[in-house]
Design an enzyme around this catalytic site. Structure first.
Site, PDB file in Angstrom:
ATOM      1  CG  LEU A   1       6.502  -4.988  10.382  1.00 50.24           C
ATOM      2  CD1 LEU A   1       7.830  -5.661  10.034  1.00 50.24           C
ATOM      3  CD2 LEU A   1       6.675  -4.019  11.529  1.00 50.24           C
ATOM      4  CG  ASP A   2       2.976  -2.714   3.513  1.00 44.49           C
ATOM      5  OD1 ASP A   2       2.664  -1.519   3.646  1.00 44.49           O
ATOM      6  OD2 ASP A   2       3.061  -3.262   2.405  1.00 44.49           O
TER       7      ASP A   2
END
Length: 280
Positions: free
Chosen positions: A66-67
């Site tokens: 997600l990052d």
């Protein structure tokens, strides 16, 4: 990322504490990477593609980061490795229609199909793929790439930018090093007006000049496919009057060569061969 060990403990302050011991890597600095040779940048992108393939087919299922940013990665022996898995997820978004499978990015958006099971198809994999495109491939691959490889590289970059996993897989995942080595150099033709005298077991310790990109910060050290490419490079630099073949190679097998601005001082060296430009 290589895990060397871990320690699980309960403490009064932080229950269920897990400490991991991993290999040491260098922080990823994009500006520094752009100053390295294209060959090294290609190796980093190739290791990233292997990571993308693993995340898409991991034992846990499709995993998304997600990052997905450069700060989450390090370089270990020329390979790119992820270090922070806190934001990893195996959950595929639930949906009732295609409109629920909307992926929004700063430059473009995607709508993916909703499966009969009520899950957005391949959302995790395609999120990783597009983030790899916008943070890595678009910067590292085209910049100073060999002209003979640019059509293929354009195809790879466009495919990843369109989240086309089949195209990038065919072009990149199974792209063997020998093919990179042969495609990396164009067909070189020896100059008819330039001759070089071969001096075996010899080296020029001084007479350096700087060039870009170089494997040596105080001199001009480049990789070549063969002697013809070395001659072509030396002919292209007005200050080059000689070059020295070393017994060192890059990860694709290309030979490292020192290019020199004079040949006034030649010393014996059994591991090197010097070529001196002959002037009329």
């Amino acid at each position: 990322f290589q895990l060397y060990g871990y320690c699980y403990q309960d403490s009064n302050d932080i229950p269920d504490t897990l400490t991991t011991i991993t290999e040491l890597g260098s922080p990823l600095e994009m500006i520094q990477l752009l100053q390295t040779s294209w060959e090294d940048r290609f190796r980093i992108c190739l290791s990233l593609v292997r990571l993308l393939h693993y995340l898409a087919h991991s034992p846990l299922g499709s995993v998304t980061l997600l990052d997905f940013r450069p700060r989450q990665f390090v370089i270990v022996d020329g390979e790119l490795k992820v270090t922070d898995l806190d934001d990893a997820s195996i959950e595929e978004n639930s949906c009732s229609s295609n409109s629920d499978c909307f992926m929004e990015f700063p430059a473009r958006n995607f709508t993916l199909p909703c499966s009969v099971e009520g899950r957005c198809q391949s959302m995790n994999e395609k999120r990783n793929l597009y983030n790899a495109y916008r943070f890595f491939f678009t910067y590292l691959l085209p910049h100073s790439a060999p002209s003979s490889l640019r059509p293929l590289l354009d195809k790879i970059v466009n495919a990843t930018g369109n989240c086309n996993r089949q195209s990038y897989a065919n072009c990149f995942l199974f792209y063997p090093s020998p093919q990179v080595n042969s495609e990396f150099t164009q067909k070189c033709v020896k100059s008819a007006n330039t001759k070089y005298r071969r001096v075996p077991e010899a080296f020029i310790p001084d007479e350096n000049y700087r060039c870009w990109p170089s494997y040596h910060h105080k001199g001009c050290l480049l990789s070549v496919f063969d002697i013809n490419e070395a001659i072509e490079i030396c002919d292209s630099y007005s200050q080059c009057k000689a070059f020295v073949l070393t017994n060192q190679t890059t990860w694709t097998g290309r030979q490292l060569v020192f290019f020199k601005m004079a040949s006034n001082h030649i010393v014996p060296d059994p591991d090197k061969i010097t070529y001196v430009k002959v002037t009329d």
